[in-house]
Design a protein around this motif. Structure first.
Motif, PDB file in Angstrom:
ATOM      1  N   LYS A  17      -1.466 -16.699  40.087  1.00 61.36           N
ATOM      2  CA  LYS A  17      -1.266 -18.149  39.999  1.00 61.36           C
ATOM      3  C   LYS A  17      -1.469 -18.713  38.591  1.00 61.36           C
ATOM      4  O   LYS A  17      -0.609 -19.414  38.081  1.00 61.36           O
ATOM      5  CB  LYS A  17      -2.243 -18.900  40.911  1.00 61.36           C
ATOM      6  N   THR A  35      -7.539 -25.586  38.592  1.00 56.15           N
ATOM      7  CA  THR A  35      -8.611 -26.215  39.386  1.00 56.15           C
ATOM      8  C   THR A  35      -9.720 -25.224  39.732  1.00 56.15           C
ATOM      9  O   THR A  35     -10.864 -25.616  39.907  1.00 56.15           O
ATOM     10  CB  THR A  35      -8.063 -26.862  40.681  1.00 56.15           C
ATOM     11  N   GLY A  36      -9.376 -23.935  39.806  1.00 58.15           N
ATOM     12  CA  GLY A  36     -10.402 -22.923  40.078  1.00 58.15           C
ATOM     13  C   GLY A  36     -11.472 -22.945  38.995  1.00 58.15           C
ATOM     14  O   GLY A  36     -12.659 -22.755  39.267  1.00 58.15           O
ATOM     15  N   TYR A  39     -14.214 -25.436  39.821  1.00 58.53           N
ATOM     16  CA  TYR A  39     -15.206 -24.957  40.797  1.00 58.53           C
ATOM     17  C   TYR A  39     -16.114 -23.922  40.138  1.00 58.53           C
ATOM     18  O   TYR A  39     -17.316 -23.848  40.411  1.00 58.53           O
ATOM     19  CB  TYR A  39     -14.506 -24.373  42.038  1.00 58.53           C
ATOM     20  N   ARG A  40     -15.528 -23.120  39.250  1.00 60.54           N
ATOM     21  CA  ARG A  40     -16.323 -22.112  38.540  1.00 60.54           C
ATOM     22  C   ARG A  40     -17.343 -22.787  37.613  1.00 60.54           C
ATOM     23  O   ARG A  40     -18.479 -22.327  37.474  1.00 60.54           O
ATOM     24  CB  ARG A  40     -15.394 -21.203  37.725  1.00 60.54           C
ATOM     25  N   VAL A 100     -18.771 -18.410  43.522  1.00 58.36           N
ATOM     26  CA  VAL A 100     -17.954 -19.631  43.491  1.00 58.36           C
ATOM     27  C   VAL A 100     -17.426 -20.056  44.868  1.00 58.36           C
ATOM     28  O   VAL A 100     -17.349 -21.255  45.162  1.00 58.36           O
ATOM     29  CB  VAL A 100     -16.806 -19.512  42.445  1.00 58.36           C
ATOM     30  N   ALA A 104     -17.539 -23.773  46.405  1.00 55.88           N
ATOM     31  CA  ALA A 104     -16.268 -24.455  46.682  1.00 55.88           C
ATOM     32  C   ALA A 104     -16.141 -24.865  48.152  1.00 55.88           C
ATOM     33  O   ALA A 104     -15.244 -25.617  48.516  1.00 55.88           O
ATOM     34  CB  ALA A 104     -15.094 -23.564  46.292  1.00 55.88           C
ATOM     35  N   ARG A 110     -16.215 -30.611  46.719  1.00 54.21           N
ATOM     36  CA  ARG A 110     -14.752 -30.721  46.801  1.00 54.21           C
ATOM     37  C   ARG A 110     -14.314 -32.174  46.593  1.00 54.21           C
ATOM     38  O   ARG A 110     -13.379 -32.439  45.855  1.00 54.21           O
ATOM     39  CB  ARG A 110     -14.221 -30.218  48.139  1.00 54.21           C
ATOM     40  N   GLY A 130      -4.452 -23.637  42.590  1.00 57.32           N
ATOM     41  CA  GLY A 130      -5.711 -23.611  43.325  1.00 57.32           C
ATOM     42  C   GLY A 130      -5.514 -23.077  44.722  1.00 57.32           C
ATOM     43  O   GLY A 130      -4.765 -22.108  44.951  1.00 57.32           O
ATOM     44  N   ASP A 132      -5.865 -25.650  47.550  1.00 56.11           N
ATOM     45  CA  ASP A 132      -5.588 -26.823  48.399  1.00 56.11           C
ATOM     46  C   ASP A 132      -4.708 -27.826  47.661  1.00 56.11           C
ATOM     47  O   ASP A 132      -4.733 -29.006  47.966  1.00 56.11           O
ATOM     48  CB  ASP A 132      -6.912 -27.504  48.770  1.00 56.11           C
ATOM     49  N   ARG A 181     -13.569 -12.713  49.189  1.00 53.32           N
ATOM     50  CA  ARG A 181     -13.393 -14.083  48.687  1.00 53.32           C
ATOM     51  C   ARG A 181     -12.248 -14.771  49.457  1.00 53.32           C
ATOM     52  O   ARG A 181     -12.351 -15.927  49.837  1.00 53.32           O
ATOM     53  CB  ARG A 181     -13.102 -14.045  47.186  1.00 53.32           C
ATOM     54  N   ARG A 188     -13.078 -21.294  55.573  1.00 54.73           N
ATOM     55  CA  ARG A 188     -14.020 -22.414  55.448  1.00 54.73           C
ATOM     56  C   ARG A 188     -13.454 -23.625  56.202  1.00 54.73           C
ATOM     57  O   ARG A 188     -12.238 -23.713  56.427  1.00 54.73           O
ATOM     58  CB  ARG A 188     -14.277 -22.738  53.975  1.00 54.73           C
TER      59      ARG A 188
END
Ligand code: DC
Length: 225
Positions: A17, A35-36, A39-40, A100, A104, A110, A130, A132, A181, A188
């Motif tokens: 990605k 966007t990852g 969160y990281r 992470v 997340a 979020r 990302g 979402d 992961r 989730r």
């Protein structure tokens, strides 16, 4: 004037990605937002500050307070700065990668980050990647892509990436980590990893970065509003 074209790219870990999203954005002359990395960054800060990862209240406060800025470097690439410090290397570390998903999955984290991402999306044309983006962050994106690849190929790509950085890990370990992961991100409760109903899935197994990039750029030309 910059184009207002918006492209959402979602998919599991290691599906290519970020590399593809960055190139598509470059070709189309619009912003790229990883966007990852956000969160990281929150995960890194939590670990640095000794916050327990099950303390949702503190994690949420942190996600709301932390200053995150993507700055353009001399080579044209964007790197993430947290509270003024370049954290590009640190957010790719094993300890951040291992923790992470847990961070997340916290709803307050979020909400804070999605709000920032939506704002960036409203201000300019963007390629965002990302989990979402097509479902939550940019539900009205001009183009939504869901990138997949076999677990074996994703592990191979990650292994090559790490090897290039001088990091030696077995493919078996990488594959197990990716699987774990993905399971966490897909199962989730809030905004799980899933393709948006109106997304186009591209299985990149056996495809080069150039081929995937070209395919998305071509699709974007047919989807521009
Ligand atoms: O793309 P990445 O590996 O840098 O993402 C890191 C983690 O952040 C990943 O395990 C899932 C989570 N993530 C998310 O939940 N939503 C996003 N939009 C981006 C990443």
């Amino acid at each position: 004037m910059r184009s207002k074209l918006s492209i959402a790219i979602d998919g599991p870990a290691g599906s290519g990605k970020s590399t593809v999203a960055r190139r598509v954005a470059e070709i189309l002359g619009i912003l790229y937002l990883d966007t990852g990395a956000m969160y990281r960054a929150v995960t890194l800060k939590a670990l640095q500050d000794g916050i327990y990862l099950d303390d949702h209240e503190k994690l949420t406060a942190l996600a709301n307070q932390v200053e995150l800025k993507f700055k353009k470097m001399s080579d044209g690439a964007y790197q993430l700065f947290m509270d003024g410090k370049n954290i590009n290397e640190e957010i790719s570390s094993f300890v951040v990668t291992e923790n992470v998903s847990q961070v997340a999955a916290v709803s307050g984290v979020r909400e804070a980050l999605v709000q920032r991402q939506k704002q960036i999306g409203a201000e300019s044309g963007v390629v965002m990647d990302g989990r979402d983006i097509g479902t939550v962050v940019l539900p009205h994106a001009d183009l939504k892509i869901f990138l997949t690849a076999s677990l074996e190929e994703r592990a191979q790509r990650r292994w090559l990436e790490l090897k290039a950085k001088g990091i030696n890990v077995s493919k078996q370990k990488i594959s197990e980590d990716l699987k774990q992961r993905d399971a966490f991100d897909s199962n989730r409760e809030i905004s799980p990893l899933r393709p948006a109903d109106d997304s186009i899935t591209i299985d990149t197994t056996g495809m080069s970065i150039e081929q995937v990039t070209e395919k998305i750029v071509n699709l974007s030309k047919h989807n521009q509003n």
